[in-house]
Enzyme design. Structure first.
Site, PDB file in Angstrom:
ATOM      1  N   ASP A 216      11.527  13.146  -7.430  1.00 33.41           N
ATOM      2  CA  ASP A 216      10.545  12.005  -7.821  1.00 33.41           C
ATOM      3  C   ASP A 216       9.498  12.090  -6.654  1.00 33.41           C
ATOM      4  OD1 ASP A 216      12.000  11.303 -10.050  1.00 33.41           O
ATOM      5  OD2 ASP A 216      12.535   9.515  -9.312  1.00 33.41           O
ATOM      6  N   HIS A 751     -15.762  -0.938  -2.078  1.00 34.85           N
ATOM      7  CA  HIS A 751     -15.510  -0.263  -0.670  1.00 34.85           C
ATOM      8  C   HIS A 751     -14.290   0.657  -0.760  1.00 34.85           C
ATOM      9  CE1 HIS A 751     -18.082  -3.395   1.146  1.00 34.85           C
ATOM     10  NE2 HIS A 751     -19.000  -2.707   0.711  1.00 34.85           N
ATOM     11  N   ALA A 773      -4.164 -18.958  13.522  1.00 35.02           N
ATOM     12  CA  ALA A 773      -4.487 -18.314  14.886  1.00 35.02           C
ATOM     13  C   ALA A 773      -5.484 -19.446  15.654  1.00 35.02           C
ATOM     14  CB  ALA A 773      -4.817 -17.114  14.818  1.00 35.02           C
ATOM     15  N   GLY A 774      -6.273 -20.080  14.872  1.00 35.32           N
ATOM     16  CA  GLY A 774      -7.137 -20.844  15.471  1.00 35.32           C
ATOM     17  C   GLY A 774      -8.812 -20.749  14.986  1.00 35.32           C
TER      18      GLY A 774
END
Length: 1092
Positions: A216, A751, A773-774
């Site tokens: 495969d 893109h 993460a802020g």
């Protein structure tokens, strides 16, 4: 896109053809493809092994984990295969979220083997190199190979050895199989590189004492490498993802895309859906799809697509009519909406592209009204005001509801309007016209004092350049923090005069002392100068044939802007990096193979060069420098306040979306400090993190905006940087492509890099990670501007940013061509033409497209009728013209025109000179009698003069009757050319009054002298007058005018040119030398006093 999946059959065909290994690869080319149309008798004739061997059958439609899904039939005879297929072929099945019909199957020989003989191998590409994964236990139950497999990374430009494979991958493999596996894996890797694979997986790979069996296989190749690999690939068919049909309209648009320098993409998601899109720009198209899905329209979204890269009016028309045709095939109880959206274009003339869409809307106005289609339009960019005006007008004239918005409206606001989530404004506020930004209100042509060049919150410094840091020996060179400054100079590769002029206008409006473009490189011409404008003044920029000369003469240059094509961008970029003075390279081209891009990145890292692109519009640093077409035309530069720096820096993938960010940031903050579009490819030359860190280390930048995208994991580095404190400035971030997780089948966005290969690469996952993460992450792109404004206002409130007073920029005169395009000026044309128009997609002759000319088989006579007479002449008239050309083509080498042509040819002159020499002899005495004969006979006939009276009058006046007389032919030796034409004219012309009159004159003249016959010139002249007067296409005045202006002599000139060219070629072929007339054929008659 670049990486495209291929069928298992195609992948194995490549492997069997081109793999080079000492391992014995078994069952080469032993596979058979089966569809509903398969003729089994023919199949068994072509593949006789089907009748004798045990078989395996499986679908070949990009379906993963077929074994676990029960989609593999094992150890069957041919009858068993057919019975197994009966329950599956053309049946709908569900794989994950995707529903699809099983249409294509692959039959291969069954390979008896044990579990211990199954292995797993996979090669895939990353930015740094290619990973080879190997696991000693392959097959259906291989499990999480990422966690289990041994892996080896082969860096870019490095080779894989059998020793490396044995030592790092085959540690758990029995010794008797190591050699064969090592040889096969190295051969497989070389194949992977040579044929530009980006992914290649074999599971299981079976190794027995007979050799290697590839059971495969799944693979992707870099489709952009077609121009390199065409000889080996042939014509590759890329199947659609399972669950999505391959529609002929998609193939049609793909063909248009392949033939165009623009980008045209179309994917049908749900042809029965009520929400259709026609979006300009690869990034913008994703944002619109996201917004539609966010607002609950995912099940009704009919298509994904984009058009960008300045398509022509005809290309846009073809694209638009395809979508309108699709959306008006089935009615929807709620009616339908068409969203014609886009970001602010950098260089596409919006009005020109909208003309194509307007044409399509007019053609489909009936079906659009019948299907209750409402259209919403939002666009910005060069000449967008005219485009929106035209679009609004077509709505009024056709009665189709069309709502039109410009840059004053948030890009995706029209989606909420279309889906009923927000009201439609009665009278949308319109921004000022393009021209208003460019007119000098003070009526002064002088340049104002230098405007602010430092950020609103940063004191002005004399020099803001940060040179590249010196690296320690043996380490890669460090890259510069500051890429552009007020004194930056660039070389532009490619004859991109419009982009260069845009850069110079930007420089001027930023009050730079000198142009930012020092020179251009264009290898297809010699060294020369090119004219540009610097404000009101004309200047010359040098153009060099080779880069070495440009670099040597312009040592101050440290930036290269490359407009090289996708085929030459790699070589020109690698050459540029050989010059230490170059610190930054922008590569505009889209479609560079990923393997070449990775080599460029590797060298750039070694040399300390920052690459922006490929597949980008570039970047901009307000008040300092802009790359090529970035930021669009001057109206947008001024509207977005890009002529002076603000406090916000951004980085984006999309060029069009970067311009949209310019707009958003200018409306919500004090403006842009710097912005870069890194490009849409999977491996951009520089990354988000590269630029975010630059911005972090740049004092003038107070906040950072990142527009991320589905695909890749680069955004996680930003998360890490925020957590570790390396990034302390506020970061507003949004990743586009959130709609991808809602689709039932994989969609490749505009893109090349916009495709998630694992869950962590989805936009949803990255947005959540950034939020955790802020970073400041909006709920959707719709809210991006609001979040940017909130963060900015906080920075102003705490004193980090102190907004400064605006200073007006200097005015720049508008180019004449653009002013005319906008309709601001008018000027009498230097030339007028009414016979031909080559400006559109198709050449037009007197209003008739060239395709119609051939379709209707008009022939040369028909074309001549269009171009000379602006008429579509009757068929007999076209035939007569062609006959005239044939009979006048030549009359031997002795006539003056042919003689001159021959003499010139033998003197070594070229074809044009020799032909012209012959043509110059044509006049009343030779060949020019057509017009004169037509005029004389017409005047006599029209005045009622009898033939005898005409002859007597000409004799009395001492004039020759033009068209009467022949040197050789006579009434007893008739000219067969005249006889042929006479027979045709008498049979086909409606009336021959003037010809009959001329023949009566001939009877009188030949009674006096037998060679005073109506010659071929005279016959054509009078017959043509009859044709013009009686064919029904001309008034009497028009017919007479064509005779008067010399149209008939054109017949002789055109026809005889064929003969003159024949004589020229004949002399060259016979290699005849310089002709000198024999002196014994000249009678030397000197003056009498000289002879004495």
């Amino acid at each position: 896109m670049s990486a495209k999946a291929i069928s298992e059959q195609t992948g194995k065909e490549f492997l069997y053809k081109y793999i080079c290994t000492a391992a014995a690869v078994q069952n080469r080319f032993r596979y058979a493809s089966v569809t509903a149309e398969t003729d089994w008798d023919r199949l068994t004739q072509e593949h006789s092994w089907l009748l004798t061997e045990r078989l395996v059958v499986k679908p070949d439609q990009l379906i993963k984990r077929r074994g676990k899904l029960g989609l593999v039939g094992i150890d069957l005879d041919l009858q068993g295969v057919r019975e197994w297929l009966n329950g599956r072929l053309m049946r709908e099945t569900t794989v994950g979220k995707a529903k699809g019909v099983l249409k294509n199957f692959l039959i291969e020989p069954f390979v008896p083997h044990t579990q211990e003989e199954e292995f797993y191998v996979c090669i895939y590409a990353t930015r740094e190199g290619d990973y080879v994964l190997f696991h000693h236990e392959g097959g259906v139950e291989v499990g999480d190979v990422d966690a289990k497999a041994e892996r080896l990374m082969v860096a870019v430009d490095e080779k894989l050895s059998e020793e490396q494979v044995r030592e790092q991958l085959l540690t758990n493999v029995p010794d008797d199989k190591k050699e064969i596996l090592a040889s096969f894996i190295v051969g497989l890797f070389n194949l992977y590189e040579d044929l530009y694979f980006t992914y290649l997986e074999i599971n299981p790979l079976v190794v027995t004492e007979d050799g290697v069996y590839v059971l495969d296989m799944a693979a992707k190749i870099d489709a952009t490498a077609d121009y390199i690999c065409k000889a080996k690939w042939g014509d590759v068919e890329f199947p659609p993802p399972f669950g999505r049909e391959a529609y002929p309209e998609e193939a049609y648009i793909a063909d248009l895309d392949a033939k165009s320098g623009a980008s045209l993409k179309l994917t049908l998601l749900n042809p029965r859906g009520r929400i259709w899109t026609m979006v300009a720009g690869g990034g913008a198209s994703v944002v619109y799809s996201d917004t539609i899905c966010d607002l609950g329209g995912v099940d009704e979204l009919a298509n994904y697509g984009e058009y960008s890269g300045a398509p022509s009016e005809q290309q846009t028309y073809d694209y638009a009519k395809t979508i309108l045709s699709l959306m008006t095939r089935e009615k929807h109880p709620q009616g339908k909406v068409l969203i014609i959206g886009g970001s602010i274009a950098n260089f596409t003339n919006v009005a020109a592209t909208f003309k194509g869409i307007v044409r399509a809307i007019k053609d489909y106005q009936g079906p659009l009204k019948e299907h209750e289609v409402t259209i919403f339009v939002r666009r910005g960019g060069p000449n967008y005001q005219e485009g929106l005006r035209v679009m609004g007008e077509v709505g009024k004239t056709t009665g189709i509801p069309i709502h039109v918005f410009g840059t004053e409206t948030h890009m995706t606001a029209i989606v909420g309007m279309a889906l009923g989530h927000r009201p439609i404004p009665n009278q949308p506020p319109m921004d000022a016209h393009t021209a208003n930004f460019l007119l000098n209100a003070s009526n002064s042509a002088m340049t104002p004092a230098t405007t602010r060049t430092a950020s609103f919150s940063e004191p002005r410094t004399s020099n803001d350049v940060t040179p590249a840091k010196k690296s320690k020996a043996g380490l890669p060179a460090a890259k510069a923090t500051t890429l552009f400054r007020k004194q930056t100079k660039a070389i532009v590769w490619g004859m991109q005069t419009r982009a260069v002029q845009g850069m110079l206008d930007f420089d001027y409006v930023c009050s730079r002392d000198e142009p930012s473009v020092a020179a251009m490189v264009y290898p297809f011409t010699g060294d020369h100068k090119q004219k540009f404008y610097w404000g009101h003044k004309e200047i010359l920029l040098p153009v060099y044939k080779n880069m070495a000369d440009a670099m040597k003469k312009h040592t101050e240059v440290d930036v290269l802007i490359s407009f090289a094509s996708l085929r030459s961008a790699f070589d020109s970029t690698m050459e540029a990096m050989q010059y230490p003075q170059i610190h930054t390279i922008a590569i505009i081209a889209e479609g560079i193979p990923e393997a070449q891009t990775r080599k460029m990145i590797k060298m750039a890292d070694e040399k300390g060069v920052t690459i922006i692109g490929p597949a980008t519009v570039g970047g901009i640093k307000p008040g300092c420098f802009k790359i090529g077409n970035t930021g669009g035309m001057l109206d947008n530069i001024l509207a977005s306040k890009l002529y002076r720096p603000g406090s916000v820096a951004y980085v984006s993938r999309s060029g069009g979306m970067s311009n949209e960010l310019n707009n958003i940031i200018s409306r919500t903050t004090d403006g842009v400090y710097e912005g870069v579009a890194i490009g849409g490819d999977r491996y951009p030359g520089s990354t988000f993190m590269d630029h975010v860190l630059r911005y972090q280390d740049t004092p003038g930048v107070q906040m950072i905006v990142v527009l991320g995208e589905i695909g890749g994991t680069e955004e996680y580095r930003i998360c890490q940087g925020i957590r570790e404190g390396r990034i302390s400035k506020p970061v507003v971030c949004w990743c586009i492509g959130t709609c991808a997780t809602m689709f039932t089948s994989e969609v490749q966005f505009g893109h090349a890099g916009a495709c998630a290969n694992q869950a962590s690469e989805t936009a949803v996952a990255k947005n959540q990670a950034l939020r955790d993460a802020g970073a400041y992450v909006p709920k959707s792109f719709d809210e991006l501007g609001d979040v940017i404004k909130t963060v900015y206002d906080e920075l102003v409130a705490n004193g980090t940013i102190i907004p400064a007073q605006e200073v007006p920029p200097p005015t720049v005169p508008m180019d004449y061509s653009w002013a005319r395009e906008l309709g601001l000026i008018r000027k009498p044309a230097s030339f007028m033409t009414s016979i031909c128009d080559e400006r559109g997609q198709e050449l037009i002759y007197a209003g008739m497209p060239i395709t119609e000319v051939f379709k209707e088989e008009m022939g040369l006579g028909g074309v001549l009728g269009l171009l000379w007479f602006q008429r579509r002449l009757p068929r007999y008239a076209c035939q007569f013209i062609e006959m005239c050309l044939m009979v006048t083509a030549d009359h031997g080498p002795a006539v003056s025109g042919a003689h001159n042509t021959i003499v010139c040819a033998r003197a070594g002159k070229d074809l044009i000179s020799s032909l012209t020499s012959g043509l110059l002899t044509i006049g009343d005495r030779f060949g020019g009698a057509l017009d004169a004969a037509a005029k004389q006979f017409s005047k006599a006939f029209d005045s009622g003069m009898l033939p005898m009276e005409f002859v007597n009058k000409m004799k009395k006046d001492g004039k020759l009757i033009m068209g009467i007389g022949h040197r050789v032919k006579s009434i007893n030796n008739p000219d067969m050319r005249v006889q042929i034409l006479k027979d045709f004219v008498k049979q086909h012309f409606p009336s021959t009054h003037l010809l009959d009159y001329a023949l009566d004159v001939e009877k009188i003249t030949t009674s006096k002298k037998p060679n005073l016959i109506l010659n071929v010139d005279g016959f054509i002249g009078v017959a043509f007058v009859d044709l013009l007067r009686t064919c029904g296409g001309f008034t009497r005045d028009e017919a007479d005018e064509f005779v008067e202006i010399g149209a008939l002599n054109g017949i002789f000139v055109l026809g005889r040119s064929m003969g003159f060219i024949g004589h020229y070629l004949d002399q060259k072929r016979l290699k005849q030398g310089l002709y000198r007339h024999p002196w014994d054929d000249i009678s030397y008659v000197l003056p009498e006093h000289m002879s004495m």
